[in-house]
Scaffold this active site. Structure first.
Site, mmCIF file in Angstrom:
data_model
loop_
_atom_site.group_PDB
_atom_site.id
_atom_site.type_symbol
_atom_site.label_atom_id
_atom_site.label_comp_id
_atom_site.label_asym_id
_atom_site.label_seq_id
_atom_site.Cartn_x
_atom_site.Cartn_y
_atom_site.Cartn_z
ATOM 1 N N ASN A 71 39.597 31.364 7.777
ATOM 2 C CA ASN A 71 40.237 30.365 8.190
ATOM 3 C C ASN A 71 41.496 29.754 7.206
ATOM 4 O OD1 ASN A 71 38.342 31.465 10.520
ATOM 5 N ND2 ASN A 71 37.214 29.849 10.398
ATOM 6 N N GLU A 172 40.109 37.312 10.287
ATOM 7 C CA GLU A 172 40.130 37.890 11.619
ATOM 8 C C GLU A 172 40.803 36.544 12.655
ATOM 9 O OE1 GLU A 172 36.360 34.282 11.810
ATOM 10 O OE2 GLU A 172 35.399 35.505 10.653
ATOM 11 N N GLU A 291 32.133 39.464 5.082
ATOM 12 C CA GLU A 291 31.801 38.678 5.567
ATOM 13 C C GLU A 291 30.507 38.473 5.952
ATOM 14 O OE1 GLU A 291 33.468 34.630 7.644
ATOM 15 O OE2 GLU A 291 35.662 36.021 6.191
ATOM 16 N N GLN A 348 28.603 32.110 1.922
ATOM 17 C CA GLN A 348 29.925 32.316 0.482
ATOM 18 C C GLN A 348 29.088 31.749 -0.737
ATOM 19 O OE1 GLN A 348 33.269 29.995 1.705
ATOM 20 N NE2 GLN A 348 33.206 30.303 3.458
HETATM 21 O O1 AHR Z 1 32.668 31.613 6.327
HETATM 22 C C1 AHR Z 1 32.876 30.857 7.462
HETATM 23 C C2 AHR Z 1 34.042 31.478 8.308
HETATM 24 O O2 AHR Z 1 33.007 32.589 9.199
HETATM 25 C C3 AHR Z 1 34.921 31.874 7.290
HETATM 26 O O3 AHR Z 1 36.529 31.183 7.167
HETATM 27 C C4 AHR Z 1 36.364 32.977 8.428
HETATM 28 O O4 AHR Z 1 36.623 33.667 9.064
HETATM 29 C C5 AHR Z 1 34.177 32.738 9.697
HETATM 30 O O5 AHR Z 1 34.856 32.669 10.814
#
Ligand code: AHR
Length: 499
Positions: A71, A172, A291, A348
């Site tokens: 984000n 996203e 992700e 992450q």
């Molecule tokens: O990984 C955390 C968040 O999850 C990221 O910023 C976003 O792309 C997703 O909604």
């Protein structure tokens, strides 16, 4: 319980692209600041990167790391993070409501990635910005010299181009939470035009268009089709994102979430191929599951966060042993689909929903989910073999026909080793997994690694970092054409044979 796994070296899912063991670092919480970067830490190098953290990252053998968001990227001015550190602006960061100091940016992240042995998967801002800024960033990173942005990079101390190969066209963009979210038509158009100018400048780059933010988005399906109708000629991959949770405290259902991941992947493959057919194209669009993870433990805590601070404790999920089993099932699912999933990023990497945690000024340690990822990344390279599995199934109120055993075999590149990854989902019973080795006669057991714990909610912490760690005492008996592996109840297993 008994189960059977039949593998044949000629029945392949496909060659595994090592980039399915990618990960993700976003400017969010303590991922960058006090995560990979903490100049005052005793292990930090001359550029402020924590060596204890890099050492853990290296154990995960991560070939590619997505950066800088997430984000975050939809409001990011990449120029803020270049040049003299003392002149970089502090800015309110709207995606996560923090203060971004810009001490780390594109230049420093390249340096960190080198230390970690990873490539960078660079995302461009298609929220507040557009094709022109994406093109300028590409020029800064990849153009050799003699132009405004390439010479700016050189003036900043980087004579050689970064040579970034993989680029994400935004993040996203279907999500109402995204800064400057777009409709599929709006995004399809801007992604197409951005892709065109980027490929014009550097035809060697590979581009990822945004798919849906998750399987349950109301526009799922139509979003993918519309975006690809606009971008098919210029992009190479479509992204998938999904996070899984056990907020319902229903472990049998939680352990089955990899079936949902499988359905998601197969649906997106079908949509890509539908657009291919409609366009009479010879080109195949592959998937970047950039992700994926378990995410829910920190949700309540994060509602109480003070806004506008630097590097808050945000999205700091403390992972349980059962989360590690789920991550194991999700990894096996990615392998089962490696013919089309060419890249994937565990989201992450450090502190933020991550396998690696740190204390500010203190220790760094591996969370439970670190281990299945480390095993898969190190032993799951080569060719994935189509797993024929015969085993009992169970059903829950929400999901039907869940196999007790999730498993796959991988043949290494040199064809000298066969590795079986297997999760026993049963919470009560051991499973004797009979592995048909008739195609691998005289296979010799190297080791049987197991991650198990009596307490499904067991975690690793700074003071008890080795509460959940793998051991080598798994039992596998090998006969000439058959092996029998004991899969203890709720366990992750890695059975390695020399062949
Ligand atoms: O990984 C955390 C968040 O999850 C990221 O910023 C976003 O792309 C997703 O909604």
């Amino acid at each position: 319980m008994k189960a059977k796994l039949i593998l044949n070296k000629d029945f392949e899912v496909g060659i595994i692209d090592e980039r399915i063991y990618g990960s993700f670092i976003e400017h969010l919480g303590r991922a960058v600041y006090n995560g990979i970067y903490e100049p005052t830490h005793e292990t930090s190098d001359n550029q402020g990167f924590r060596k204890d953290v890099t050492d853990l990252v290296k154990k995960l053998n991560v070939p590619i790391v997505r950066y800088p968001g997430g984000n975050f990227v939809s409001g990011y001015n990449w120029e803020d993070g270049t040049g003299d550190k003392n002149k970089r602006p502090r800015r309110p960061e709207l995606a996560w409501r923090t203060i971004e100091t810009n001490e780390v940016g594109i230049d420093e992240f390249q340096e960190w990635a080198k230390r970690a042995g990873s490539q960078v998967m660079q995302a461009v801002n298609l929220g507040t910005r557009g094709p022109e800024e994406a093109r300028q960033l590409l020029e800064y990173c990849n153009f050799p010299k003699g132009t405004y942005y390439s010479d700016l990079r050189r003036a900043n101390g980087f004579e050689e181009p970064f040579g970034i190969k993989v680029w994400c066209l935004g993040n996203e963009m279907d999500g109402p939470w995204q800064i400057c979210a777009k409709t599929a038509e709006e995004y399809g158009r801007i992604a197409c035009e951005t892709a065109k100018v980027m490929k014009e400048l550097d035809p060697t780059v590979e581009l990822v268009a945004c798919g849906s933010s998750n399987l349950w988005m109301p526009s799922f399906g139509k979003w993918e089709a519309t975006v690809l109708e606009h971008t098919y000629k210029y992009v190479d991959y479509l992204s998938l994102h999904n996070y899984y949770n056990n907020t319902a405290e229903d472990t049998p259902t939680f352990l089955a979430c990899s079936l949902e991941m499988d359905k998601f992947i197969k649906s997106v493959v079908a949509i890509c191929d539908y657009v291919k057919a409609v366009k009479h194209s010879d080109k195949t669009i592959n998937l970047s599951f950039d992700e994926w993870n378990v995410w829910f433990h920190s949700n309540e805590q994060d509602k109480k966060l003070e806004p506008w601070t630097v590097a808050p404790h945000q999205l700091e999920d403390v992972y349980t042993f059962e989360d590690a089993l789920v991550v194991g099932c999700l990894l096996i699912t990615l392998l089962k689909n490696c013919d089309r999933v060419k890249m994937a990023c565990l989201a992450q990497l450090v502190n933020v929903i991550a396998p690696i945690m740190t204390e500010n000024g203190g220790a760094a340690w591996a969370q439970t989910i670190f281990y299945p990822f480390m095993h898969a990344s190190n032993y799951g390279r080569g060719t994935a073999l189509t797993p024929v599995v015969i085993c009992d199934k169970y059903s829950t109120g929400k999901v039907k026909d869940i196999p007790y055993v999730e498993t796959i075999g991988v043949l290494n590149e040199e064809k000298t080793a066969l590795t079986i990854f297997a999760v026993n989902r049963s919470l009560e019973e051991q499973v004797d997994l009979v592995i048909d080795l008739s195609d691998f006669v005289n296979a010799k057991l190297i080791e049987h690694l197991v991650l198990e714990h009596l307490n499904l909610k067991a975690v690793n912490t700074a003071t008890d970092p080795d509460n959940v760690v793998p051991h080598l005492n798994g039992i596998t008996k090998v006969d000439r054409e058959e092996a029998v592996a004991t899969l203890n109840k709720h366990s992750w297993n890695v059975i390695r044979f020399a062949i």
